[in-house]
Enzyme design. Structure first.
Site, PDB file in Angstrom:
ATOM      1  N   TRP A  10      34.747  65.002  22.920  1.00  0.00           N
ATOM      2  CA  TRP A  10      34.387  66.181  22.104  1.00  0.00           C
ATOM      3  C   TRP A  10      35.052  67.449  22.618  1.00  0.00           C
ATOM      4  CZ3 TRP A  10      28.330  65.834  21.055  1.00  0.00           C
ATOM      5  CH2 TRP A  10      28.048  64.613  20.415  1.00  0.00           C
ATOM      6  N   GLU A 101      44.724  67.835  29.378  1.00  0.00           N
ATOM      7  CA  GLU A 101      44.319  69.255  29.366  1.00  0.00           C
ATOM      8  C   GLU A 101      43.833  69.686  30.747  1.00  0.00           C
ATOM      9  OE1 GLU A 101      41.701  68.943  25.992  1.00  0.00           O
ATOM     10  OE2 GLU A 101      43.451  68.538  24.737  1.00  0.00           O
ATOM     11  N   GLU A 171      47.680  58.503  26.656  1.00  0.00           N
ATOM     12  CA  GLU A 171      47.663  59.587  25.675  1.00  0.00           C
ATOM     13  C   GLU A 171      48.952  60.398  25.778  1.00  0.00           C
ATOM     14  OE1 GLU A 171      43.368  60.645  24.549  1.00  0.00           O
ATOM     15  OE2 GLU A 171      43.844  61.774  26.349  1.00  0.00           O
ATOM     16  N   GLY A 239      39.870  64.947  17.970  1.00  0.00           N
ATOM     17  CA  GLY A 239      39.433  65.587  16.725  1.00  0.00           C
ATOM     18  C   GLY A 239      38.576  64.696  15.835  1.00  0.00           C
TER      19      GLY A 239
HETATM   20  C1  PEP Z   1      42.312  63.663  23.270  1.00  0.00           C
HETATM   21  O1  PEP Z   1      42.344  64.839  23.563  1.00  0.00           O
HETATM   22  O2  PEP Z   1      41.864  62.844  24.092  1.00  0.00           O
HETATM   23  C2  PEP Z   1      42.812  63.263  21.954  1.00  0.00           C
HETATM   24  C3  PEP Z   1      43.241  62.042  21.801  1.00  0.00           C
HETATM   25  O3  PEP Z   1      42.809  64.214  20.959  1.00  0.00           O
HETATM   26  P1  PEP Z   1      43.211  64.015  19.420  1.00  0.00           P
HETATM   27  O4  PEP Z   1      42.629  62.715  18.956  1.00  0.00           O
HETATM   28  O5  PEP Z   1      42.617  65.199  18.715  1.00  0.00           O
HETATM   29  O6  PEP Z   1      44.706  64.003  19.365  1.00  0.00           O
END
Ligand code: PEP
Length: 254
Positions: A10, A101, A171, A239
């Site tokens: 989240w 992040e 990711e 998201g």
């Molecule tokens: C995340 O920040 O772990 C992520 C996958 O974000 P999003 O799905 O919004 O790209």
């Protein structure tokens, strides 16, 4: 057999009531849709929601909670931080470590992440360890080596028994929150590479049992083709995890 996991990050979203409503709605949809038992859902709200949401999830075996971060020390004068021992004392099961992040905005290095992983495992938390390359690394063709090095630096000091408590989330930074998703071929290439890398260090059994999640603009419209890849065991969702129906639709995409 490795677990299929859909985890919702989240991030810094959801006020008190919104978070409670979202968790309640997810619980309701899980029971209505009778999700396959082999699928685990994890919600990772801002830390202040954790205690409250654990009451909402009480009695649920399929939905767990994860913290988004943890401090590397177990206690002491670290104002604003939360330790693995505090998380464990509230009954938490999972913690996300190494999200891009955190690496980018809070300068978390591989070495610091290795300490956080160790602290979390010592308190019996399960770790979702994030890794992933930026756009320049991918464009230069160095993505496979770059991401496997993140695993080596962050995780490979662990003994074999501890690695069983690790879930990997690949990711690619260029796909996070951008609407741009890795293609199934790109995801599969990286996931297979990481599984091989884990096998070389810890053996085939551990590698075959390690869940490797994909994250980066995963949504109901693309989850099916990503989850169909042999080495993609689910997703870490940003998201799209903020809408209960989308989150559940993603969990139904296996
Ligand atoms: C995340 O920040 O772990 C992520 C996958 O974000 P999003 O799905 O919004 O790209």
């Amino acid at each position: 057999m490795r677990l299929k996991i859909v985890a919702g990050n989240w991030k810094m979203n959801m006020l008190k009531e919104g978070g409670e409503n979202l968790a309640s709605e997810i619980v309701k949809l899980v029971s209505e849709h009778k999700l396959d038992n082999s699928i685990k859902l994890i919600l990772s709200p801002p830390a202040i929601h954790l205690a409250n949401l654990s009451s909402i999830l009480d009695g649920q075996t399929q939905v767990s909670l994860a913290a988004q971060n943890v401090h590397q020390e177990l206690k002491g004068a670290f104002t604003g931080e939360i330790s693995a021992s505090i998380l464990a004392s509230f009954g938490l099961e999972y913690v996300i470590i190494g999200h891009s992040e955190r690496r980018q905005y809070f300068s978390e290095s591989d070495q610091l992440l290795a300490q956080k992983v160790k602290a979390a495992l010592e308190q019996n938390l399960q770790v979702i360890f994030c890794c992933g390359e930026g756009l320049e690394v991918r464009q230069a063709g160095n993505h496979l080596a770059y991401v496997s090095k993140q695993l080596t630096n962050g995780l490979f000091d662990l003994p074999k028994e501890s690695f069983e408590k690790i879930t990997i989330a690949y990711e690619p930074i260029w796909a996070i929150g951008t609407g741009e998703t890795a293609s199934p071929e790109q995801a599969q290439e990286m996931h297979a590479h990481l599984r091989k890398h884990i096998a070389a260090k810890y053996g085939n059994d551990i590698a075959e049992n390690t869940s490797i999640l994909y994250g980066g603009s995963c949504k109901p419209s693309n989850a099916k083709e990503l989850f169909a890849c042999a080495d993609v065991d689910g997703g870490l969702i940003g998201g799209a995890s903020l809408k209960a129906k989308d989150f559940i639709a993603i969990a139904q995409s296996f």
